[in-house]
Design a protein around this motif. Structure first.
Motif, short mmCIF file in Angstrom:
data_model
loop_
_atom_site.label_atom_id
_atom_site.label_comp_id
_atom_site.label_asym_id
_atom_site.label_seq_id
_atom_site.Cartn_x
_atom_site.Cartn_y
_atom_site.Cartn_z
N MET A 1 0.81 -1.36 -0.18
CA MET A 1 0.13 -0.20 -0.17
C MET A 1 0.97 1.08 0.07
O MET A 1 0.78 2.12 -0.59
CB MET A 1 -0.94 -0.04 1.15
N HIS B 1 -0.13 4.08 -2.48
CA HIS B 1 -1.24 4.82 -2.09
C HIS B 1 -0.70 6.42 -2.02
O HIS B 1 -1.97 7.34 -1.92
CB HIS B 1 -2.04 4.46 -0.90
N SER C 1 -9.01 3.87 1.13
CA SER C 1 -8.04 4.70 1.53
C SER C 1 -8.51 6.07 2.11
O SER C 1 -8.03 6.67 3.16
CB SER C 1 -6.79 5.07 0.90
N ARG D 1 -10.21 5.10 5.42
CA ARG D 1 -9.10 4.88 6.35
C ARG D 1 -8.42 6.30 6.91
O ARG D 1 -8.17 6.43 7.99
CB ARG D 1 -8.05 3.90 5.72
N ARG E 1 -1.61 0.63 5.89
CA ARG E 1 -1.53 -1.06 5.33
C ARG E 1 -3.07 -1.45 5.34
O ARG E 1 -3.36 -2.51 4.78
CB ARG E 1 -0.74 -1.78 6.57
N GLY E 2 -3.98 -0.66 6.09
CA GLY E 2 -5.22 -1.26 5.87
C GLY E 2 -5.47 -2.29 6.99
O GLY E 2 -6.59 -3.05 6.96
N LYS E 3 -4.63 -2.72 7.84
CA LYS E 3 -4.64 -3.67 9.14
C LYS E 3 -4.35 -3.00 10.42
O LYS E 3 -3.76 -2.14 10.52
CB LYS E 3 -3.61 -4.68 8.63
#
Lengths: 268, 242
Positions: free
Chosen positions: B3, B7, B88, B91, B224-226
């Motif tokens: 990412m 991103h 994103s 987020r 990271r999205g985590k």
């Protein structure tokens, strides 16, 4: 450009524990010389709602129509690759087209009731299958209308023309008409396109409930609707499958840059 | 990491207004972070130099920080309601909403330290070991805050991981200082009120470290999205290996 891995990216173990009721393998479709689907290998898990998302002209409707062989009705169309229903090719000798379409039903963008009564619209498919007597039809008609939450609204007007119903009711009627044949899979092509927001939400609620008893493939350009309704989502662009993922991940943390651009409303 | 590099170079939104709204929120968070950095710097100056004239400035700045928190929070709510952001963008908005609380509380801690420091002025503690140790703790906390804000500004995963790891060091230093202060209280009971004040200040600085760690965990989520909170994951990752 993102990394050209294959023409699709599927999160590993995505369909673990789920029956793969429909699969396409290297599916391509041409209308005359124009290729509209490029080498798509897609799995549709049973008992779940899978959304096909993508911009206009990305091939959502064409892909849906390949699944139940409707695409072959278009003059000049040509298909390569396979569509498997429970592992059996839908274009093979085992499946006549009408049988494929009974097992894989379809609902279209605009409600399209036949110029018949409410009752006869729902009973239509069973009549085609040879059921003639009203007492054989009453129970399945009621059950189908209840399944789409329409029974209470139309029980008193079963013999009135279906065209007198409101658009949202007509669309639920179209779903009842498909459901009465107890399809394995229901294809929905922009089913809320002609509905107002309230009717759309009711339809979405219905899709979620139906998704538990039959498999639904929903083609939509309404991203919020796909996010609300589906368990899995597949992103198509230019006739190519870009990413398949569970809906939560696809809308919060997609794997592919192209998906990210699309779901966040960026220029792709 | 798939990412981070991709991103930071996303295409512009089709709605330029939406891009502007997100950029505005991002910029305002950094500006608010800057105010809190100043707040902490002033508190440390009062603590180490005994300059108590800065108190009024601290109060005024605190009001600015609180106002910024409310304004940014409201902008995020508007974006969620009107734009229904995804991926994103979603987020970013969620990260900002979480960061706001921690940044604001770092400001509160800074103000608390400043008040304590004011009370200690004239206690003639210059050159004493605890003052030096407190100053060291303060520098560490300030650097962590700077690192956390930079990591957010640049979506810098390595820096975020580095700051998270530094939290252990600040914890260790806090424990050393705690031992030192306890020792002094035992030896000189008359000094207990003063040493207790220092202990509160040290505690506040240690809390600033914790909150900077939180900020960096949010940044990792953004990139990271985590979610890495409570996993021990981030702490054990080696930033150099990234």
């Amino acid at each position: 450009m993102s990394t050209p891995l294959t023409n699709t990216t599927v999160a590993p173990r995505l369909f673990d524990g789920l029956e793969r009721i429909v699969e396409t393998q290297g599916l391509s479709l041409w209308y005359e010389t124009r290729q509209v689907i490029h080498d798509v290998s897609l799995t549709i898990p049973a008992g779940r709602v899978t959304a096909l998302i993508g911009p206009s002209g990305s091939g959502k409707t064409s892909l849906l129509r390949c699944l139940n062989r409707l695409s072959q009705e278009v003059p000049g169309s040509r298909m390569h690759g396979e569509v498997l229903l429970r592992g059996v090719p839908v274009r093979g000798a085992d499946w006549p087209a009408h049988e494929v379409r009974r097992r894989i039903g379809m609902v279209f963008p605009r409600p399209n009731p036949f110029p018949l009564s409410v009752y006869e619209n729902v009973a239509y498919g069973l009549r085609l299958l040879g059921l003639r007597r009203r007492r054989d039809l009453d129970a399945p008609v009621e059950e189908a209308l209840r399944a789409v939450a329409l029974w209470d609204e139309v029980a008193a007007q079963l013999d009135e023309p279906a065209l007198t119903l409101a658009p949202g009711q007509q669309q639920r009627l179209a779903i009842a008409r498909a459901l009465i044949l107890q399809p394995d899979v229901l294809l929905m092509d922009e089913p809320a396109a002609a509905l107002d927001p309230q009717s759309s939400l009711r339809l979405e609620e219905l899709l979620r409930q139906l998704g538990r008893r039959c498999t639904i493939v929903l083609a939509t350009h309404n991203l919020q609707q796909a996010a609300r309704v589906s368990d899995f989502a597949a992103f198509l662009n230019d006739g190519r499958l870009i990413e398949v993922n569970d809906t939560d991940t696809l809308f919060t943390n997609p794997l592919r840059r192209e998906t990210e651009d699309y779901v966040t409303g960026r220029y792709g | 990491m798939p990412m981070s590099t991709e991103h930071t170079h996303l295409n512009p939104h089709i709605s330029r207004q939406f891009s502007n709204e997100l950029e505005d929120v991002r910029r305002k968070v950094l500006a608010m972070g800057g105010l809190v950095e100043e707040q902490l710097a002033v508190a440390l100056r009062v603590l180490t130099d005994g300059d108590a004239r800065l108190g009024a400035e601290v109060t005024a700045r605190e009001e600015q920080i609180n106002a910024a928190e409310i304004e940014i929070d409201s902008q995020c709510t508007q974006i969620l309601a009107r734009r229904q952001p995804a991926a994103s963008d979603l987020r970013l908005v969620l990260t900002v909403m979480k960061m706001l609380g921690d940044i604001e509380r770092i400001g509160d801690e800074a103000k608390r330290i400043e008040r304590i420091a004011e009370g200690l002025v004239g206690e003639d503690s210059h050159g004493e070991e605890p003052t030096a140790a407190l100053a060291g703790l303060g520098v560490q906390a300030r650097d962590m805050l700077r690192g956390a804000l930079d990591a957010f500004a640049r979506l810098d995963e390595r820096l975020a991981l580095d700051v998270i790891r530094r939290d252990r060091r600040i914890d260790a230093r806090y424990r050393d200082l705690l031992a030192l202060l306890t020792d002094r209280m035992r030896q000189t009971p008359d000094a207990i009120p003063r040493e207790l004040e220092r202990l509160w200040a040290a505690r506040s600085l240690e809390r600033v470290g914790d909150r900077c760690k939180n900020l960096c965990e949010y940044v990792l989520y953004l990139v990271r999205g985590k979610d890495v909170r409570h996993t021990g994951l981030a702490r054990n990752e080696d930033p150099a290996a990234e």
